[in-house]
Design a protein around this motif. Structure first.
Motif, mmCIF file in Angstrom:
data_model
loop_
_atom_site.group_PDB
_atom_site.id
_atom_site.type_symbol
_atom_site.label_atom_id
_atom_site.label_comp_id
_atom_site.label_asym_id
_atom_site.label_seq_id
_atom_site.Cartn_x
_atom_site.Cartn_y
_atom_site.Cartn_z
ATOM 1 N N ALA A 153 0.813 -1.212 0.000
ATOM 2 C CA ALA A 153 0.000 0.000 0.000
ATOM 3 C C ALA A 153 0.850 1.266 0.000
ATOM 4 O O ALA A 153 0.623 2.180 -0.806
ATOM 5 N N ALA A 154 1.831 1.340 0.890
ATOM 6 C CA ALA A 154 2.667 2.542 0.970
ATOM 7 C C ALA A 154 3.413 2.778 -0.338
ATOM 8 O O ALA A 154 3.590 3.930 -0.765
ATOM 9 N N ILE A 171 -4.559 14.924 1.076
ATOM 10 C CA ILE A 171 -5.619 13.958 1.364
ATOM 11 C C ILE A 171 -5.050 12.623 1.834
ATOM 12 O O ILE A 171 -5.518 12.040 2.828
ATOM 13 N N CYS A 172 -4.045 12.124 1.129
ATOM 14 C CA CYS A 172 -3.520 10.785 1.449
ATOM 15 C C CYS A 172 -2.612 10.779 2.673
ATOM 16 O O CYS A 172 -2.538 9.767 3.377
ATOM 17 N N PRO A 176 -6.159 9.217 10.861
ATOM 18 C CA PRO A 176 -6.935 8.105 11.441
ATOM 19 C C PRO A 176 -6.105 6.838 11.616
ATOM 20 O O PRO A 176 -6.404 6.030 12.513
ATOM 21 N N MET A 177 -5.073 6.639 10.795
ATOM 22 C CA MET A 177 -4.194 5.482 11.015
ATOM 23 C C MET A 177 -3.465 5.626 12.341
ATOM 24 O O MET A 177 -3.382 4.664 13.128
ATOM 25 N N LEU A 212 -6.395 3.250 5.488
ATOM 26 C CA LEU A 212 -5.423 2.815 4.478
ATOM 27 C C LEU A 212 -6.114 2.505 3.157
ATOM 28 O O LEU A 212 -5.612 2.853 2.083
ATOM 29 N N VAL A 213 -7.281 1.875 3.228
ATOM 30 C CA VAL A 213 -8.066 1.612 2.013
ATOM 31 C C VAL A 213 -8.450 2.919 1.332
ATOM 32 O O VAL A 213 -8.341 3.070 0.109
ATOM 33 N N GLY A 214 -8.902 3.884 2.127
ATOM 34 C CA GLY A 214 -9.329 5.162 1.572
ATOM 35 C C GLY A 214 -8.209 5.931 0.911
ATOM 36 O O GLY A 214 -8.379 6.474 -0.189
ATOM 37 N N THR A 215 -7.056 5.996 1.556
ATOM 38 C CA THR A 215 -5.936 6.730 0.973
ATOM 39 C C THR A 215 -5.439 6.055 -0.303
ATOM 40 O O THR A 215 -5.138 6.729 -1.297
#
Length: 400
Positions: free
Chosen positions: A254-255, A276-277, A284-285, A334-337
């Motif tokens: 992901a990163a 945003i990301c 929130p993470m 993490l899904v959202g970003t």
């Protein structure tokens, strides 16, 4: 070089790495996160958790401000170095005052006002260094003026006023200060500078490691002073595995994909992705990991304390919810970003996050140790499934 010879600011290039001074700066945040976890754990009530969340948001906003500075000029060169050290001092004083951020303790200075003034100093130093950076950049200077006009007013003045109040009014002023600052930053424009995508991604990856490190520290604090036993060893290993799995879920693919998207973006699109990301999406993470830390601390106390039985006593209330909600929030953020950056959705992670929330009522009937094992099993199953199911694209992303 940027600005006059007196300023001696050195621009950050595209392939820059995080400086040692920025890592040193993060040590103050490590302490701040520990204090936030302690604040939440000492009185795990909804009202106190809200206070801890507000303090965490403020500490995050401090860190974010200087992560942007370090991406425009090297943090360890010229007057930027001095600004970083002054900011470290102010942040450290604020962190020391976290237990008194809302209610003054007997003796000494008036805690809430000390916290607010320390935060104000850190924010003013940030504006001052950006003012120097933008001396020969009219676009950045205009962005700074638009942003600071509302951000300093909302984010600091209201906090100083809140220090002189109590109860609901105080909480509302804190909420207004934080949400107003974040919303104003969102609306103030995208004329900021982001010189290095790799530096920015690395910087935020390191802060995730810092937060995960706090979850490991919480394991040790939860059993500090207790004699070693098999429940403590087992719970400690399960907690370590949970933290390790969150590390895997963030860093394995992901990163990398989010960083690739940031590198490919240009101009205003790159700045918006970064905001945003990373600026908003990573908070929130961090909050999720701190919630996990609270849960882990309580689980370890349960399994190690002689007044509880490791195989029968269940974890209840907010500590249990934090244990499961924290990783769920981490996954969803993490899904959202990743989706915003790449338009690629991760259904398995959404399902896993939902499953963690559904399992909370089940976990209330399980011993604390079994609840932790259940959390570990869900995250392990997700990690193994993704690693096997997406083996080929995973290899391409990691090694191409």
């Amino acid at each position: 070089m940027i600005g006059t010879r007196r300023a001696r600011l050195q621009s950050v290039d595209e392939e820059a790495s995080v400086t040692q001074l920025e890592l040193f700066f993060d040590l103050v945040l490590v302490f701040a996160l520990t204090m936030v976890t302690a604040l939440a754990a000492d009185d795990p009530t909804p009202a106190n958790l809200l206070r801890a969340g507000l303090v965490l948001a403020l500490m995050w906003w401090v860190w974010i401000a200087y992560s942007w500075v370090g991406n425009v000029v090297r943090a360890d060169e010229g007057i930027a170095r001095l600004a970083m050290f002054v900011a470290m001092g102010g942040t450290f004083i604020a962190a020391l005052t976290i237990p008194e951020a809302f209610t003054d303790l007997p003796g000494g200075w008036f805690g809430p006002l000390v916290f607010a003034i320390a935060y104000l100093v850190v924010r003013l130093v940030h504006v001052a260094i950006f003012w120097t950076i933008s001396a020969e950049d009219p676009q950045l200077r205009g962005q700074l003026l638009r942003w600071s006009l509302g951000s300093i007013t909302l984010g600091t003045t209201l906090l100083v006023v809140a220090a002189m109040t109590t109860g609901t009014v105080q909480i509302l002023l804190w909420l207004a200060a934080i949400t107003g600052d974040m919303l104003w930053t969102w609306a103030a424009g995208t004329d900021w500078r982001l010189n290095s995508a790799s530096h920015f991604a690395e910087r935020h990856g390191l802060i995730i490691i810092v937060a995960l490190g706090e979850s490991i520290v919480s394991i040790g604090i939860g059993v500090a002073g207790l004699p070693i036993s098999w429940p403590i060893v087992l719970a400690s290993m399960l907690g370590l595995v949970v933290s390790g799995l969150l590390w895997w879920l963030y860093f394995d693919v992901a990163a990398i994909t989010i960083e690739h998207a940031l590198k490919q973006a240009k101009g205003a699109r790159r700045v918006k992705l970064a905001q945003i990301c990373y600026t908003y999406g990573h908070f929130p993470m961090i909050a999720g990991v701190i919630a996990l830390s609270l849960g882990l601390k309580k689980v370890l106390y349960y399994v190690g304390d002689s007044s509880h039985h490791a195989l029968t006593d269940a974890l209840h209330g907010i500590p249990l919810a934090a244990l499961f909600v924290g990783p769920a929030v981490f996954l969803l953020a993490l899904v959202g970003t990743k989706y915003y950056a790449t338009k690629s959705l991760s259904p398995a992670r959404i399902v896993s996050a939902a499953l963690l929330l559904v399992l909370i009522p089940v976990a209330t009937h399980l011993p604390a140790l079994a609840a932790l094992a259940l959390l570990c099993a869900v995250l392990a199953a997700l990690t193994i499934w993704e690693t096997v199911r997406f083996a080929e694209p995973r290899d391409q992303i990691r090694h191409a």
